[in-house]
Write a protein that holds these residues in place. Structure first.
Motif: not given
Length: 810
Positions: A219-222, A226-233, A346-352
């Protein structure tokens, strides 16, 4: 005007537009009629001025007619010819006056029609503005309502899940109490079975908890997606609204930042809820353990129970030791699975974190670009006003220029203009004869002659300057920067004087704004081409000594051109055309030329851009200078001079004798056009540059293929590297390759870091890892002091402007 209105309508219709932007566009459109009325007044004044000039011209014609009548009485034999000439002149004058009146009338009619169309367009735009504003408000209301519904739904699901988990844990706790009373009456075997059952249940609970965590993480990834898509837009919208004023765009960015902060706070709140739920589970498990201990300690027969507990504890200890000594396959698989999940998280956190840093860097660059666009817009408005003023003057003079051109142009006109730029720059050169000298001996001779003339330059600095000139195929411009008075202009001059290169120094002026400032222009008043010294020198450098029509050619020698204080004016305005053509020359076997405009009606002069002309520039950084653009820096080698620690005297200001001109063939012998390195020799340096490039991703920067190609080409052409390879000295080869790589980090890579924030995430994720890599024993580089200075002196931004590594090498 219609094109601008269409662009305004397109920008307003975009869903990303906001009411402040539409208000600004409407305000701008409201001010346009006033500007047009001012332009009409100016044109009316210009027409009145033209009428007065026509009247004066008519009076002059009347005077001329009177004079012709007097001459007619004296020259009776030419009466018929003179009368015919008068009639032709009168007809031409009347035709000119009629055309002028017709043009003036058409301009007045066109201007009146344009104002009416402008008012109609304004009314239509106001209607479109009102409708679009209502649509934007409706969409904003729908978005707010959807956001509130989503938050309420999420809170409801979390509350229900919390209640369900609490009830399940309570029921499970009661069931455990009941089962524990039954287990206490059983024997040791039954107790062992119960212990095994408890261990299996605990593993199952852990698996269920992990599944719950995975679901929550999904759910957090979703949410993050969504946040990433919003920022891309948001970035897409920012690119579309690049022409809007800086203040409005800052407000848009603030709202976007507030939305991002709100989403991040929601994400943090969800994480806090998850953390509290997990702490509650742990607390309940501890309570269960305490209850079991109390029941075991205070049963019907405490002594017997304690004895049994002690026996069972001994058995459990022995079993646990045996279990630790011999872990089961399921435990190993579980451990591997947990470790793999931990690495994934850990990789996911680093990516964020990396994405957040990139967004901050994009925001910083966007704000800088907006400010630059605002400055460019102001300059464009000033230029448009100047253009309106000059348009009338151009029309007035065009007829006069055409008349004068008919009087003065001759078939030999182009030959005269070409002759102005083919005039030799210098003729008092002495050419060196004999075999080509060794490269290192030649450089040592230059350094010795400089010292005898009272000028001292670090040996490594001279070698870096020499190698940068050799690498002109990939980096055609060498820029010297540093403290004023450290010899930035003297090094190219003495290098040319004692090395045998033709030298030409140009003092760049602040008003240079076009290639004509560098090469010259056609003077229509004097009807001649005003060629600059650098243009005549470049023409001379492209003609061979034995040319049939051109004497004193220097195609077999080298010419070094110095642009002194090159950033007093915008380098892109006067040097960009030449820089682009020099870049097209890269790897090209055919000749590349630059067209020189000889004036209207004349074909341009093709100026050959040979490789025997080397370009060097010096620059200072103060309030009177301009910064270099990324285009110029990317195609240059930026060499910083060290700050002097010990001030040296120059007792006698005399120069050693000038050397004869070095043959261009000797220079070609020193060039390495192909890389002589094996892949294994280059691999450590390539990996080091790739790691730096990965760290630059955190701040939205990148190193292109051209940077690595320039680094490899520089290393191949470094004189010390060539000498070590010729001597087959592997130890010296590795040492000199590291030194050349260090030079290129300073010349090509460090300018790319300019402006990076030296605090926060940018420093932790980008600058500090790059610094650790520079200090790594694998390279043995000496850039730590300069890197620390660059992080400290820029007032929160990375600014490389020192060269202590040169002093350390000395």
């Amino acid at each position: 005007m219609s094109g601008r209105n269409e662009e305004a309508i397109t920008a307003d219709v975009s869903p990303a537009s906001t009411p402040p932007v539409l208000d600004a566009d409407a305000t701008a459109l409201l001010t346009q009629p006033d500007a047009r009325e001012q332009a009409l007044d100016s044109r009316e004044r210009s027409l009145k001025e033209r009428e007065r000039q026509s009247q004066r011209h008519a009076e002059e014609l009347m005077d001329r007619e009177t004079e012709l009548e007097v001459a007619q009485s004296k020259l009776q034999r030419a009466l018929a010819d003179v009368a015919s000439s008068q009639r032709q002149v009168a007809e031409a004058d009347s035709s000119v006056e009629a055309r002028a009146r017709d043009v003036a009338q058409r301009e007045v009619e066109a201007s009146a029609g344009f104002a009416a169309k402008n008012r109609e367009s304004l009314a239509e735009l106001m209607k479109a503005h009102a409708s679009l504003r209502a649509e934007v408000e409706r969409l904003q209301a729908d978005l707010d309502a959807a956001r509130l519904r989503g938050i309420e739904s999420l809170e409801t699901r979390l509350a229900e899940e919390r209640r369900a988990r609490t009830a399940a844990l309570d029921a499970e706790l009661q069931a455990d109490r009941t089962r524990h009373h039954v287990k206490l009456s059983a024997e040791g075997a039954a107790h062992d079975a119960a212990l095994a059952e408890m261990r299996a249940r605990f593993v199952e609970e852990q698996r269920a908890a992990l599944e719950d965590l995975n679901r929550q993480r999904a759910q957090l990834q979703e949410k993050a997606a969504e946040l990433h898509r919003g920022l891309g837009e948001l970035r897409w919208k920012e690119e579309d609204l690049a022409g809007v004023r800086a203040g409005i765009e800052r407000s848009i960015e603030e709202r976007a930042r507030d939305q991002v902060s709100s989403l991040e706070r929601q994400l943090e709140a969800l994480r806090d809820d998850h953390r509290r739920d997990r702490e509650l589970v742990i607390s309940l498990e501890l309570q269960l353990s305490a209850a079991q201990a109390l029941l075991a300690r205070f049963g019907d027969n405490p002594a017997e129970i304690e004895r049994r507990i002690a026996q069972q504890m001994q058995k459990i200890g022995a079993l646990e030791k045996e279990l630790l000594m011999r872990p089961s396959a399921s435990d190993k698989e579980l451990l591997v699975t947990l470790q793999e999940k931990e690495r994934v998280w850990a990789a996911e956190r680093e990516r964020l974190v990396r994405e957040s840093t990139q967004l901050k860097a994009e925001q910083s660059r966007w704000l800088t670009g907006v400010a630059d666009l605002e400055q460019q817009r102001e300059r464009r408005e000033v230029a448009e006003r100047r253009l309106d003023v000059l348009a009338g003057e151009m029309e007035k003079y065009r007829a006069e220029v055409d008349r004068m051109r008919a009087l003065y142009e001759r078939p030999e006109e182009r030959a005269a203009r070409v002759g102005a730029l083919e005039e030799p720059w210098r003729t008092d050169f002495k050419r060196a004869e004999g075999a080509a000298p060794k490269e290192l001996d030649w450089l040592n001779g230059i350094a010795t002659a400089c010292e005898s003339s009272g000028m001292r330059f670090p040996k490594r600095l001279v070698h870096a300057f020499h190698t940068s000139l050799k690498a002109a195929e990939l980096s055609p411009l060498t820029v010297l920067a540093g403290v004023s008075g450290t010899g930035k202009s003297e090094l190219p001059r003495l290098y040319s004087r004692f090395g045998g290169l033709g030298f030409l120094s140009l003092a760049v002026q602040p008003n240079w704004d076009s290639p004509q400032s560098l090469f010259g222009f056609f003077n229509s008043v004097d009807n001649r081409f005003n060629a600059t010294t650098v243009l005549r020198a470049m023409v001379q450098a492209q003609h061979s000594p034995d040319h049939e029509t051109y004497k004193h050619g220097l195609a077999d020698r080298l010419l070094l051109v110095l642009l002194d204080e090159m950033n007093l004016a915008h380098v892109e305005q006067y040097f960009s055309d030449l820089l682009s053509r020099l870049e097209q020359r890269r790897g090209e076997s055919r000749g590349v030329t630059l067209d020189i405009d000889l004036g209207a009606g004349m074909p341009p002069y093709p100026l050959s851009l040979g490789r025997n002309v080397l370009w060097v520039g010096t620059m200072n950084e103060d309030e009177t200078t301009k910064t270099l653009s990324d285009k110029v820096i990317d195609r240059s080698n930026l060499l910083y001079f060290p700050r002097p620690r010990t001030l040296h005297s120059r007792a006698k200001v005399t120069l050693a004798a000038e050397s004869p001109l070095l043959a261009e063939s000797a220079w070609r012998e020193w060039l390495q056009l192909r890389s002589p390195f094996t892949p294994s020799e280059l691999e450590p340096f390539r990996q080091g540059l790739e790691e730096i490039n990965q760290r630059l991703e955190y701040v939205g920067r990148a190193l292109g293929h051209r940077v690595w190609q320039s680094v490899e080409y520089y290393m191949a052409n470094h004189p010390e590297v060539s000498d070590a390879r010729a001597r087959n000295d592997q130890e010296a080869l590795q040492r000199t390759m590291r030194r050349a790589f260090e030079d290129q980090l300073v010349l090509k890579v460090m300018p790319k870091l300019r402006g990076i924030e030296t605090t926060g995430e940018s420093r932790r994720n980008c600058l500090d890892p790059i610094r650790k890599q520079l200090e790594s024993a694998n390279f043995g580089l000496g850039l730590s002091d300069d890197f620390e200075i660059a992080c400290r002196v820029g007032h929160g931004a990375f600014v490389w402007n020192s060269a202590r590594y040169l002093e350390n090498a000395e």
